[in-house]
Each structure stands twice: as structure tokens, then as C-alpha cells.
Design a protein around this motif. Sequence first.
Motif, short mmCIF file in Angstrom:
data_model
loop_
_atom_site.label_atom_id
_atom_site.label_comp_id
_atom_site.label_asym_id
_atom_site.label_seq_id
_atom_site.Cartn_x
_atom_site.Cartn_y
_atom_site.Cartn_z
N ASN A 5 18.62 60.54 41.18
CA ASN A 5 19.91 61.17 40.89
C ASN A 5 19.85 62.66 41.22
O ASN A 5 20.43 63.48 40.55
N ARG A 6 19.11 63.01 42.30
CA ARG A 6 19.03 64.40 42.77
C ARG A 6 19.81 64.56 44.07
O ARG A 6 19.76 63.70 44.94
N ARG A 38 24.06 73.93 33.37
CA ARG A 38 24.26 72.48 33.31
C ARG A 38 25.69 72.18 32.88
O ARG A 38 26.43 73.07 32.43
N THR A 39 26.04 70.92 33.03
CA THR A 39 27.33 70.48 32.54
C THR A 39 27.26 70.20 31.04
O THR A 39 26.18 70.14 30.44
N GLY A 43 29.70 65.78 31.48
CA GLY A 43 29.90 66.19 32.86
C GLY A 43 31.23 66.83 33.17
O GLY A 43 31.53 67.11 34.33
N VAL A 111 28.68 64.35 43.64
CA VAL A 111 27.70 64.17 42.56
C VAL A 111 28.31 63.39 41.41
O VAL A 111 27.69 62.47 40.85
N ARG A 115 27.16 60.04 39.04
CA ARG A 115 26.61 60.39 37.72
C ARG A 115 26.78 59.23 36.75
O ARG A 115 27.83 58.60 36.68
N GLU A 120 24.15 64.46 31.64
CA GLU A 120 24.66 65.73 32.13
C GLU A 120 24.01 66.07 33.47
O GLU A 120 23.13 65.35 33.95
N LEU A 121 24.43 67.15 34.09
CA LEU A 121 23.91 67.56 35.38
C LEU A 121 23.29 68.95 35.29
O LEU A 121 23.93 69.88 34.80
N VAL A 156 21.34 69.65 42.46
CA VAL A 156 21.95 69.02 41.30
C VAL A 156 21.14 67.79 40.92
O VAL A 156 20.80 66.97 41.79
N GLY A 158 20.32 64.84 37.48
CA GLY A 158 20.67 64.35 36.15
C GLY A 158 19.81 65.02 35.09
O GLY A 158 18.64 65.35 35.32
#
Length: 368
Positions: A5-6, A38-39, A43, A111, A115, A120-121, A156, A158
Motif C-alpha cells: 500500500n505504498r 498523515r490523514t 482518510g 491513493v 486505501r 490512515e495514510l 504515501v 498506509g
Amino acid sequence: MSHGNRFLFTNGVVSSSPDTPPVTALLEAHPGAYTTTRTHNNGSELLFWGRHLTRLSNSAKILLTASPKLLFENPEKYGVLFSGFLTRSVKWDSVIEVLVNDSMRKAMPIVLKERKCGVELAITALVSGNLENLSDFGGEFDEESICEVLDVYLHVAGYVPPLFGVQGNGARLAVVGPGRDVANAKYSDWVRLRKPLEKLRPPSITELLLSNDGDRILEGCLTNFFVICLKGNDEDNNFAEQKGLQTFRSVEIQTAPVGDGVLPGVIRQIITQICLKIGIPLLEVAPSWSQRELWLEAFITNSLRVIQHVDTIQVPNSWESVESKTWKEIKWIEKRFEDGPGRITSIIQREIMERAGIEMFPVASLNS
């Protein structure tokens, strides 16, 4: 396009490589100023995004004058052209804000589509100088041409934030080495420079602290460091025992001043404002290990963890032993705090998250 998840974007274009590297590999590969946030709220929001853009442009401006090689690769190769570039008056804040937000606008829809719910990111924005196009401008630079000598990388990934206040989620710290150069800017080369300190990391340690003398603690490799301590006044200490620390009169928060060589972190800035607002005394002085018997609580901050209470801190018995080849050769002295965050750490955490709600930056607003 992504690894797990990058994701990696260069000037808004997603990488076509099937293997997206971890963020440390990106930072080691390019000079530049960067920031990481981060988110929040599944998110939907960016934490303190406006503050991060300001810190990013401030870091770039500091590097440009104090150490251009930390922002550009081989700036001396471009001689007079680069000297002319340095003398131009540029509104760096607006240039960097436009470049980074443009990249974010292109990146986030891609992204967010992949997700997972509840994750979160973690977002790192790196602004790196690219002087290859410098000769195209013939010494004439405006803000449009300045954009052509800056690359924006977005990494970005996870991220699952640790739960605050859960037993076992505390930080375990060790003091291992000296502070950074140009510490008031956040720059990518620090990832490479801090690597030698890793040999002194005991297995259970989650963050390394920096000190120039083994007594005054500056910051962490990735965090700012704070202690809550008794003021050392017997009258105030007796008052605190009688009142069960229901007042801020007997305690103060200590954290090293920026002038000592620490990063002016985003969360650090927010905490200084919170303390002023609610009346907790905050003294910008490097916490002294020799005064650790007065320490009641400690915490570290950055924009991913936000705030994390400290369980333990350990310091070499002899500061000269930090020249050792491995942590096994060092005899350590340990300070242990009560399990879980203390009362004042918890108050600070609630105030930070309230401030996050006030300063929320909806991801959707990137497109407005």
C-alpha cells in the motif's frame, strides 16, 4: 505502480515501478527539504496541513542560505548561474505551496481508491532542487522558472496510528549521540547521517535521543522530547503532594529550545501554544538527566504519532562509551515512569486533538 500500500509520485506522476521503496530509501536518494504528516478521520482530513506547508518552505529557505548542498545536488557545479539563482527574491512560501498542493491534487484520488477502510495514510512531501534546467533561463528567474528547478516527490503509505493511553504503547528511549547540524530545518540527508547511531540501539528501544554532553537532552532522531517535572521548589512540591497535582503551580514542561539545535516540529509548536492557553508553564530548556528525580512524566511528539507517552529512558553510564561499536559494550542507567500516560500528558493530547479538529484540512478541498 505501488508496493503493498505504498505509492510514489514525482511531480504528480505516479511511479511505474512495480516496487515502491520505503520512504527512507526515497529520502536517501535525493537531497531536499521534507515534511511528513498523515490523514485523520478515516482518510478524510490532513493533520495540520497548513502548518506543514509553512514548515516545508521554511526548511527550504534555511537550506538555501545555510547549506545549499542539502537542498540541491552538486550546486557548486553550476558556479555563477547558481550564485545568481541564490540572489533572486522569490516568494518561496507560495511557490512551494502551489507545487506541493498540485502534486497532492493528482496523487490523492489514486491513493484513496486503494486505501483500506480504517487505515490512515502517512504522507511525506520532499522538495528537491534540480539544477539541470538552470542554464535554460539565462540568469533570468521568476517564480514560474523557479518551479522548473524544484522537483516534488510524494511518498504515501498506509499507517495505523498507535492508540493513545493503552498500556504497552509507551515509548522506550535511549540517549546515544550528538545533535544535528542545521537542526532548524527538516532535510532528507539526516536519514543517512543518523545511520551510525543505530549500532547503539538496544533491541527494545523505539526511539533514539540526541545529546551533546550526555546530560542535556535535545530531541529524538524522529521526534521532539518533553518532560513534565517538579519545579524543584520545596514549598511548591509540598503543595503538589497535598493537592495530588491538581494544579499546574508545582510543575513545568521542559523541552530544548530551537537555538540549542532542535527541529521546530509542528506538534512542538502546537504544544507551546496550548500551554500558553491553558496555563501550564513551559520552559524552553534542555531537560537535564542529572535532574531526572524531578521528572514526573515524559512524552515525545511528531506528526505521525502525534504524542506518545514514555515508559523508559536509558542513558550511558559514561558518555564516552557512545564511541563504542555496539550497544552491548555500554552500561546503561534507566529511568522508568509509571505505566500509561500521566495526567498532564493526557491533557496535552486532548488539547492537540481538539486543535486538529479546529485546523482540519479536508482532503476534498485540495480540488477546490
